[in-house]
Design an enzyme around this catalytic site. Structure first.
Site, mmCIF file in Angstrom:
data_model
loop_
_atom_site.group_PDB
_atom_site.id
_atom_site.type_symbol
_atom_site.label_atom_id
_atom_site.label_comp_id
_atom_site.label_asym_id
_atom_site.label_seq_id
_atom_site.Cartn_x
_atom_site.Cartn_y
_atom_site.Cartn_z
ATOM 1 N N HIS A 59 30.527 13.607 -2.604
ATOM 2 C CA HIS A 59 31.890 13.289 -2.171
ATOM 3 C C HIS A 59 32.080 11.787 -1.992
ATOM 4 C CE1 HIS A 59 32.642 17.642 -0.632
ATOM 5 N NE2 HIS A 59 33.010 17.494 -1.885
ATOM 6 N N GLU B 152 30.000 23.364 -0.049
ATOM 7 C CA GLU B 152 28.677 23.863 0.346
ATOM 8 C C GLU B 152 28.794 25.256 0.972
ATOM 9 O OE1 GLU B 152 26.275 21.274 2.873
ATOM 10 O OE2 GLU B 152 25.223 23.057 3.593
ATOM 11 N N SER C 269 34.401 13.742 2.750
ATOM 12 C CA SER C 269 32.960 13.778 3.027
ATOM 13 C C SER C 269 32.747 14.303 4.440
ATOM 14 C CB SER C 269 32.380 12.362 2.883
ATOM 15 O OG SER C 269 31.164 12.266 3.584
ATOM 16 N N ASN D 184 29.986 14.718 6.252
ATOM 17 C CA ASN D 184 29.109 13.953 7.167
ATOM 18 C C ASN D 184 29.756 12.643 7.596
ATOM 19 O OD1 ASN D 184 27.490 11.567 5.807
ATOM 20 N ND2 ASN D 184 27.842 13.109 4.243
HETATM 21 FE FE1 SF4 Z 1 20.987 16.928 1.142
HETATM 22 FE FE2 SF4 Z 1 21.586 16.275 3.669
HETATM 23 FE FE3 SF4 Z 1 22.104 14.603 1.716
HETATM 24 FE FE4 SF4 Z 1 23.529 16.850 1.934
HETATM 25 S S1 SF4 Z 1 23.500 15.128 3.372
HETATM 26 S S2 SF4 Z 1 22.702 15.978 0.049
HETATM 27 S S3 SF4 Z 1 21.926 18.250 2.659
HETATM 28 S S4 SF4 Z 1 20.035 15.296 2.356
#
Ligand code: SF4
Length: 311
Positions: A41, A126, A222, A224
């Protein structure tokens, strides 16, 4: 003004591997290489790969017969894998190995006869991919309040898995609520949240304690990166998500002599450096030298699929 950088930040091992897979596929098979969904992303990454011959599609039917198609780092359902096979496509799987691990956990829990719950965000690729890895209904839990609305008896044999990029704090609360409602529930606790997500959340909390404003460089879709902004904000400082230097509003910098910068796991370091340069340009006085906080040095790397490995 002082700019302070979080450590670690930016690319994780799964993102690096996914981009390398598209690069190697282009080198071996030549352009075009089709990619199912955004490989990771980040618009800059996607645009860069596009200029080199990647073609991004959201439907496998848009991939010509016998062509190469790469599945993104977020993973795909079994149905997508089967569809690619039925169409005779040459599929290369760039699913992050840590997402694949969650797929295996989910399959194991279902084989054990447990009803599966997934802690995650509705519609995220995901989550769609993981839910599609099991031949059983999966109940999605996105908030603590969702636990009470689950139409399952308290003694039901249940298990849960988590999306890899969630907030550690929120997920702990949801898991506690699940344990209270289903005393026999099993699951990975917060270990399903990957090392990169955990490290970046710990780092942004340390950063937020030392600055007046946090800028998270990352894409709006994204997961995260959004969690990093939330963690910083919950630490008591204003926090903004910016895709690149053009999205910085100079008004944010008033009364913010110390600006912290971090980036999501799919954000290239180049964009962080551009944001730092833009902060310097926006400020009338020279910047105090940029400082990087001490933090975990990540040494994780994942092997490429055998067919793409370097000789
Ligand atoms: Fe893999 Fe974590 Fe990166 Fe996602 S954030 S691609 S789960 S290492």
């Amino acid at each position: 003004m002082q700019v302070i950088l979080a450590q670690p930040r930016g690319f994780c091992a799964g993102v690096t591997r996914a981009i390398d897979i598209v690069d190697r596929a282009l080198a071996i098979h030549g352009a075009p290489v089709h990619v199912f969904h955004e490989i990771v992303h980040n618009q800059w990454v996607v645009d860069d790969l596009r200029t080199r011959g990647a073609v991004f599609v959201d439907a496998l039917d848009d991939v010509p017969a016998n062509a190469v198609v790469v599945f993104s780092a977020h993973g795909v359902s079994r149905q997508v894998v089967a569809h690619a096979k039925a169409r005779g496509l040459h599929a290369i799987d760039a699913t992050c190995p840590l997402v694949s691990k969650v797929h295996q956990q989910a399959q194991r829990f279902v084989r054990q006869g447990r009803t599966l719950l997934m802690i995650g965000h509705a519609g995220h690729e995901e989550v769609v991919g993981t839910v599609g890895q099991v031949d059983a209904p999966v109940h999605l839990v996105s908030h603590t309040a969702d636990v009470d609305t689950l139409d399952l008896p308290g003694d039901a044999p249940v298990a849960y898995v988590t999306q890899t990029t969630l907030s550690l704090d929120d997920t702990r609360e949801i898991i506690a609520a699940l344990h209270a409602r289903f005393p026999g529930i099993v699951g990975p606790e917060v270990d399903g949240i990957c090392y990169a997500t955990q490290n970046r959340q710990v780092a942004v909390r340390a950063l937020a304690a030392r600055v007046d404003l946090v800028l998270v460089v990352g894409a709006r879709n994204s997961s995260n990166s959004n969690r990093l902004r939330e963690v910083a904000e919950r630490s008591g400082v204003p926090a903004r998500l910016v895709q690149d230097e053009h999205e910085i509003d100079p008004a944010w910098l008033r009364g913010a002599p110390r600006v912290g910068v971090t980036s999501g796991a799919s954000t290239p370091e180049l964009l962080v450096q551009r944001v730092v340069a833009a902060l310097a340009a926006l400020h009338p006085d020279p910047l105090t030298p940029v400082v990087q906080l001490p933090g975990v040095r990540e040494e994780v790397s994942f092997r490429l699929p055998a067919e793409l490995a370097l000789p």
